[in-house]
Design a protein around this motif. Sequence first.
Motif, PDB file in Angstrom:
ATOM      1  N   ALA A   1      44.360 -84.589  68.422  1.00 36.77           N
ATOM      2  CA  ALA A   1      44.186 -83.291  68.872  1.00 36.77           C
ATOM      3  C   ALA A   1      43.313 -82.473  68.384  1.00 36.77           C
ATOM      4  O   ALA A   1      42.472 -81.684  68.852  1.00 36.77           O
ATOM      5  CB  ALA A   1      45.729 -82.715  68.442  1.00 36.77           C
ATOM      6  N   SER A   2      42.851 -82.742  67.088  1.00 41.43           N
ATOM      7  CA  SER A   2      41.744 -82.051  66.580  1.00 41.43           C
ATOM      8  C   SER A   2      40.415 -82.195  67.163  1.00 41.43           C
ATOM      9  O   SER A   2      39.460 -81.366  67.217  1.00 41.43           O
ATOM     10  CB  SER A   2      41.513 -82.170  65.066  1.00 41.43           C
ATOM     11  OG  SER A   2      42.577 -81.845  64.481  1.00 41.43           O
ATOM     12  N   TRP A   3      40.189 -83.487  68.079  1.00 38.91           N
ATOM     13  CA  TRP A   3      39.000 -83.907  68.369  1.00 38.91           C
ATOM     14  C   TRP A   3      39.085 -83.965  69.970  1.00 38.91           C
ATOM     15  O   TRP A   3      38.279 -84.494  70.560  1.00 38.91           O
ATOM     16  CB  TRP A   3      39.014 -85.454  67.939  1.00 38.91           C
ATOM     17  CG  TRP A   3      38.288 -85.374  66.631  1.00 38.91           C
ATOM     18  CD1 TRP A   3      39.406 -85.639  65.419  1.00 38.91           C
ATOM     19  CD2 TRP A   3      37.075 -85.600  66.001  1.00 38.91           C
ATOM     20  NE1 TRP A   3      38.572 -85.835  64.286  1.00 38.91           N
ATOM     21  CE2 TRP A   3      37.155 -85.578  64.535  1.00 38.91           C
ATOM     22  CE3 TRP A   3      35.955 -85.494  66.584  1.00 38.91           C
ATOM     23  CZ2 TRP A   3      36.216 -85.761  63.565  1.00 38.91           C
ATOM     24  CZ3 TRP A   3      34.680 -85.483  65.625  1.00 38.91           C
ATOM     25  CH2 TRP A   3      34.872 -85.599  64.343  1.00 38.91           C
ATOM     26  N   SER A   4      39.915 -82.804  70.460  1.00 31.73           N
ATOM     27  CA  SER A   4      39.963 -82.867  71.707  1.00 31.73           C
ATOM     28  C   SER A   4      39.141 -82.457  72.636  1.00 31.73           C
ATOM     29  O   SER A   4      38.663 -83.035  73.777  1.00 31.73           O
ATOM     30  CB  SER A   4      41.323 -82.095  72.258  1.00 31.73           C
ATOM     31  OG  SER A   4      41.133 -80.701  71.780  1.00 31.73           O
ATOM     32  N   ARG A   5      38.134 -81.643  72.145  1.00 32.03           N
ATOM     33  CA  ARG A   5      36.841 -81.306  72.726  1.00 32.03           C
ATOM     34  C   ARG A   5      36.032 -82.464  72.792  1.00 32.03           C
ATOM     35  O   ARG A   5      35.363 -82.515  74.134  1.00 32.03           O
ATOM     36  CB  ARG A   5      36.258 -80.202  71.850  1.00 32.03           C
ATOM     37  CG  ARG A   5      34.711 -79.456  72.594  1.00 32.03           C
ATOM     38  CD  ARG A   5      34.007 -78.835  71.538  1.00 32.03           C
ATOM     39  NE  ARG A   5      33.442 -79.792  70.325  1.00 32.03           N
ATOM     40  CZ  ARG A   5      32.245 -80.452  70.619  1.00 32.03           C
ATOM     41  NH1 ARG A   5      31.741 -80.450  71.693  1.00 32.03           N
ATOM     42  NH2 ARG A   5      31.745 -81.197  69.442  1.00 32.03           N
ATOM     43  N   VAL A   6      35.944 -83.378  71.759  1.00 34.52           N
ATOM     44  CA  VAL A   6      35.049 -84.356  72.048  1.00 34.52           C
ATOM     45  C   VAL A   6      35.544 -85.455  73.157  1.00 34.52           C
ATOM     46  O   VAL A   6      34.922 -85.956  73.735  1.00 34.52           O
ATOM     47  CB  VAL A   6      34.791 -84.931  70.583  1.00 34.52           C
ATOM     48  CG1 VAL A   6      34.006 -86.281  70.839  1.00 34.52           C
ATOM     49  CG2 VAL A   6      34.130 -84.286  69.674  1.00 34.52           C
TER      50      VAL A   6
END
Length: 874
Positions: free
Chosen positions: A187-192
Motif C-alpha cells: 500500500a505504501s508503494w502503490s504509486r510505484v
Amino acid sequence: MGPGELLDVLLAGGRRADRATHVRDLPARPGARADWPAWADADVVRGYRALGVERPWEHQADAADAAWSGRHTVLATSTGSGKSLAFWLPALSAVRRGAAGALLDPGRIESVQRRPTVLYLSPTKALAADQLATLERLLAAAGTRDVRVATCDGDTSRDERRWVREHADVVLTNPDFLHFALLPAHASWSRVLSSLAFVVVDECHAFRGVFGAHVALVLRRLRRLAAAYGASPVVVMASATTSDPAASAARLLGVDADDVHAVTADASPAGRKTLVLWQPPELPGGDGPWASLLPDEDPWATVVVAPPPPDVPEGPGGADGAGSADGPADPGDPDGLAARGSGVDGPAPQPAPPTEGSGPVGTGERLVAVPQDRPRRAATAEVADLLADLVAAGARVLAFTRSRRGAESVAATTRDHLRAVDPTLPALVSSYRGGYLPEERRALEEAIRAGHLRALATTNALELGVDISGLDAVLIAGWPGTRVSLWQQAGRAGRAGAEGLVVLVAREDPLDTFLVHHPEAALDAPVEATVFDPGNPYVLAPHLCAAAAERPLRSEELDLFGPRALAVLGQLTERGVLRRRSSGWYWTHAEPASRLTDLRGAGGQPVRVVEGATGRLLGTVDAASADATVHPGAVYVHLGVTYVVDELHLEDGVALATRRDVDHGTWARWVTSTSVVEVEREVAWGPVTWSFGQVDVTTQVVGYQRRRIPDLQVLSTHDLDLPERTLRTAAVWWTAPPEVLERAGVTLEVAPGALHAAEHASIGLLPLLATCDRWDLGGLSTLVHPDTGHATVFVHDGHPGGAGFAERGFDLGPVWLRATRDAIAACPCATGCPACVQSPKCGNGNDPLDKAGALRLLSTVLAHAPTSGTTSSV
C-alpha cells in the motif's frame, strides 16, 4: 601486455610448462551494428552517443524493440555484450515519454499518477549500486534531469525509502527487498506498483536451484499485486549464455515459453582470448615445502605423504554397519577448509600417531596414500603464486576462489610474495567477498576500476555484471561449478573487446582433474540450463502465505503459482497456518508471513560480527555458516586482519570478536546422519533398487581444531556445545544387496571403502549432468542402512526441500554412474587419490576408501542398469 606475453610470465621460462594441460586460443569476433529504434527517446540516444555508443549492437536493438512492443524478453549473451542498453533504452524512453505527458497538463492528478515507473532487480546489492552509477553517467551525458533514479534495499534509511516511494521513477533493488519490505507494505508503494511499466531482472541465470525457485515466486507475487493496482509490466531479463533461456525465463515469470522473446545471437565484438587449463604440480614426498602452502579448500591434499599404514583392515569394520557421511560441506565452509568430522555411526576420530596416515601430525586423518600417489599442490596456493607473478608484471587481474576464506588467503599470500619483490606492490592487492560492509565493497570496486588496485582475490561476488573493464587476466581457483559460471568469470578478462588471458587451475577433485585432461567437456560442451523448481512445496508454502498476507488469495489466481498450489494451500489450511473462506485464503497471524522463509536459504538473518571492545560492525556471516565460522574461539579474517571470536549469541544474531594477531586458523568438526522420510519414486534394476525421495540430514558442529599456519600442525582440539541442524531435502540412493556385493568381489571388509569411494566420485561427477557443483550436494554411504536393510549410497541436495539436482541424478542414473565409473577407471593412481575418490569435504577423513572395490561394484551395478541411459519409475 597481450595474453601471449602474460602466459609466458606464468610459464616462467618453461619451468611451469608441464602444468598447462591445455591451451586454447579463442579468436576475436567482429561486431554488427543496428540503427537506433525510431521510438527511442532522443535525449537518451544522445547520452549513449556521448558515452561512445554511436549505434547499438544488433542484439541490443532486437531485445529493446521486443520490450517496447510489450513482449516479455530475455537477452542471453556473453559478458560485456552491453545487455544493459537493451533494457534501459525502452525503460528510460517510457519514463521520459510519461514525464513529458505530465508536463503538458501538470494540473491533472491522473497525469502524475500515470507517469511510468521501472523496477530493476539484481541478485546483489553491488550490482544495483553499479547500475545506479551507470544510469547517473548516462543521464548526465544526456543532459536530462527529469528522471529520478534511486537504489532501495536493506541498507537504505527510512527517510530515503520514503523519498523513493513518493518520487523515484526507477527503483534499483533486489528480490530480498521485494520479499521482506516492498510487497508486504505494498500500500505504501502503490504509486510505484500502479504505474509499473517495466520490471528488469538482471543476471537472471543466477536465480537457480532453491534461490531461483524463491525468486520465481517473488516475481509472481509482484505481478499479482501490480495487476491488482491496474498495471501489467513488461519483464526484461538479462542472462549469461544458457541453454534454452526462453524456457528458464518463462518458468521464472510463470508464463508460457511462447510468451517470452529470447535473443541469443551475440552481435558484440570480442577480443582474442587465451584460455589455459592448469594442473598444479605434485608435491615432493617426505619433505614437502610446507612454507609455500596456505590453507586451501583441500588442506588434506597438501600434506606430506607418509609411509602406508600397517597391514590392518581399513575402516571401522565389516558387518557392523559403519558408514561415512559427506554433508553438503561444513555449513560455514563451502571450500572444504574445515577439518573432517566423524562418521554417522561412530565417535569423532581421535588423534593418531603420524604413521597411521598422511595427514598433518596429530590430526588423526588417515588418507589413502601410497608413495607413488603424491598429492598435488593446493589450487589456492598455486593461484597465489600466479597472481603475484601477474601483478609484478603490471597486469590487472581478478582471481576467483570458491570461498570467503579462500579469497582472504589468496590475497594475503599474494601480498607476502610481492613484499619480497617490491614493498610497494602488496598495497595493489586486496580481497573482495560477501560479508564486507557496503561501503567497503564499493570502495574496492572503485579502486580496481580506477587502477588504484591491480588485483582482487574474490569470491563469485564479482562474477556478476559489476562493470570492471580493462582487466588483462582472470585466474579461477577450481571448477566454478557450471559452464555458465566458467564463461561468466572468463568474460571478465579482456572485457569491452580487448584481449585477455584466462587460467582455470584445477583443485584436487575428481571433476577438476577430469576437466583439465578432457578440455572438450569443459570448453566444447553446451552451457547448462538454469534448473529450479517453483513448485517445490518447501519453497511454495511460505510464499503462498506471504501472498495471502499481502492480499487474500483467490481461486482464480492459483494458476499463477503452479499446479501444486491448491494442494499446498489445503495442507496449510489443515495446519491452521491459513484460514479458508468463501472469498479465498487469508493470513490471520500477527507476525509477518514474509519472515517464514529466507530467499537465499541462509537459515535466517545474517549473524553480525562485532568488535567487542568498540562495538564496531566488522561484517556479517550467513546464519547457516555461523556455527562453523564464528563459534567461540574461531579465527575470523576480514580484509587481511585477524580477530578471535569470544562469544556467539545465536538468538541475537551477534558474534563478539577481539582483534588479535595469531599464528593459527580454526577448523570446525561436525557429525552428520541421514534417514529416509518418504520414497517418492523407485525402480528395480534387477537386484539393485534405485530410489528418489525425501530424507532428513542432521548435522551438528561438535568441536574445532586450532592449526598452525602455514604447516597446518594441530595445536589443540576443543569441544563445542551447539545445537543440531536438521535439513529435510531430496535424495537419490541405490542399494547393493549381498548378492551384488558378492558378484562384485566386494567382501565385508572391503565394502565400506568401496561404497564410500563410489559415493565420493558420484558426488564429484553429478555436476556434469545438473546445474550444481559438489558443494550443493551431500552424501552418505553405509554397509547396512537401517531404512533400506542393505548396503546403500545416498546423494542428497544441500537445500531445504531439494533443488532438483538429486532428481536429475535419478532420471539420468545409468549415464551418471557410467561417468562415475569411467572417471575412476581413467585415474592413473593405484589405490585412490583426491583426483578420483577422495573428497575435499568428507566427514570421515576419507577413511575408509577402496578404489578397486568401487570400480568393481559400479561395474556390477551398471550391468543391471537400463541401456537407455535414463531411469523411469514404476
